[in-house]
Design an enzyme around this catalytic site. Structure first.
Site, mmCIF file in Angstrom:
data_model
loop_
_atom_site.group_PDB
_atom_site.id
_atom_site.type_symbol
_atom_site.label_atom_id
_atom_site.label_comp_id
_atom_site.label_asym_id
_atom_site.label_seq_id
_atom_site.Cartn_x
_atom_site.Cartn_y
_atom_site.Cartn_z
ATOM 1 N N SER A 72 -15.760 28.591 42.542
ATOM 2 C CA SER A 72 -15.016 27.591 41.783
ATOM 3 C C SER A 72 -13.758 27.073 42.465
ATOM 4 O O SER A 72 -13.112 26.158 41.943
ATOM 5 C CB SER A 72 -14.670 28.126 40.391
ATOM 6 O OG SER A 72 -15.799 28.035 39.546
ATOM 7 N N LYS B 69 -13.887 23.395 42.924
ATOM 8 C CA LYS B 69 -13.486 22.410 41.913
ATOM 9 C C LYS B 69 -12.324 21.536 42.389
ATOM 10 O O LYS B 69 -12.140 20.425 41.882
ATOM 11 C CB LYS B 69 -13.125 23.117 40.601
ATOM 12 C CG LYS B 69 -14.330 23.657 39.838
ATOM 13 C CD LYS B 69 -13.927 24.268 38.513
ATOM 14 C CE LYS B 69 -15.152 24.644 37.691
ATOM 15 N NZ LYS B 69 -15.953 25.708 38.303
#
Length: 272
Positions: free
Chosen positions: A69, A72
């Protein structure tokens, strides 16, 4: 001939003076902080703009891992720059599938989706961005070595052959912090605001976590990447990567270990 040699010597002297010296990498042992959470890993810190480096487990800092992540950050930038994401207030509609993280099971803005690391929201965004846009923009951002294909469009940062090292993470963040990425400055500023973890009168801490979940072929792997800016203007960029010791599954402490270890190291280095 002697005049030529003198001129050559002067040129070499000027070139040497114009070339900044390579900064020494200071290696430190931060293992006790990792031991507290029964994890192994590495930590990298680079001061800006001096480039001074502090590293723990230097060889591992140069290894590539799936970004999970932490992706992101560039994903949001690419979405904003291409128009696939109109702005960070844009709503991501819940698809109705109940997942193990309750905070994901609802409609939310993409600003919140980044903060709670909502994977399904960013998979929706990836499908809007598309393979060709990723292949065009990821080299421009110089973000690791991402392996994007139609079959892996919404998973390539979570599984497969994509890799990024801690040095590459820090270099990318350095350019985001300075707003020198080839993306509109307003988009860089919008993403930077979403990365604020803590703000005091003395410093502002920015960061994004990542967690590559355990599978049959890969261990749990966790990230915290970001930077800290102090009131006196000093800035340091950092990247932490951890795994449970011995290839074991992550326990309940693993999620919080990333920030706890990072903050302990930053305190020892007198940044916090």
């Amino acid at each position: 001939m002697s005049c030529f040699r003198l001129l050559l010597s002067l040129v070499c002297l000027l070139l040497t003076a114009a070339t900044p010296p390579a900064h020494k990498i200071v290696e430190r042992n931060f293992q006790p902080y990792f031991d507290q959470y029964n994890v192994q890993g590495s930590f990298l810190l680079v001061e800006a703009p001096t480039g001074q480096v502090v590293a723990y487990n230097l060889a591992r800092c140069r290894q590539g891992f799936l970004p999970a992540s932490t992706f992101k950050i560039p994903n949001t930038l690419i979405g904003l720059q291409t128009g696939a994401l109109p702005d960070t207030a844009t709503l991501c509609k819940w698809d109705g599938v109940t997942r193990e993280f309750p905070q994901w099971n609802q409609d939310m803005s993409y600003g919140r989706a980044l903060r709670v690391s909502c994977v399904p929201c960013y998979q929706q965004l990836a499908r809007r961005i598309g393979v060709e846009q990723y292949r065009a923009w990821l080299p421009k951002l110089r973000y690791g070595r991402m392996a994007v294909a139609p079959a892996t469009l919404d998973t390539f940062w979570l599984d497969g052959n994509s890799r990024i090292s801690q040095f590459e993470q820090v270099d990318f963040l350095r350019r985001l912090h300075a707003e020198t990425l080839p993306v509109a400055a307003r988009h860089q500023r919008a993403v930077k605001q979403l990365l604020i973890l803590k703000k005091t009168s003395e410093y502002t801490l920015y960061g994004k976590t990542g967690w590559r979940f355990r599978s049959a072929t890969n261990p749990d792997n966790g990230w915290l990447v970001g930077w800290i800016t102090r009131a006196d203007g000093r800035t340091a960029l950092f990247a932490l990567n951890i795994e449970p010791k011995g290839g074991r599954a992550a326990n309940n402490q693993f999620m919080g270990a990333r920030r706890a270890i990072t903050e302990s190291i930053l305190k020892e280095l007198r940044w916090l």
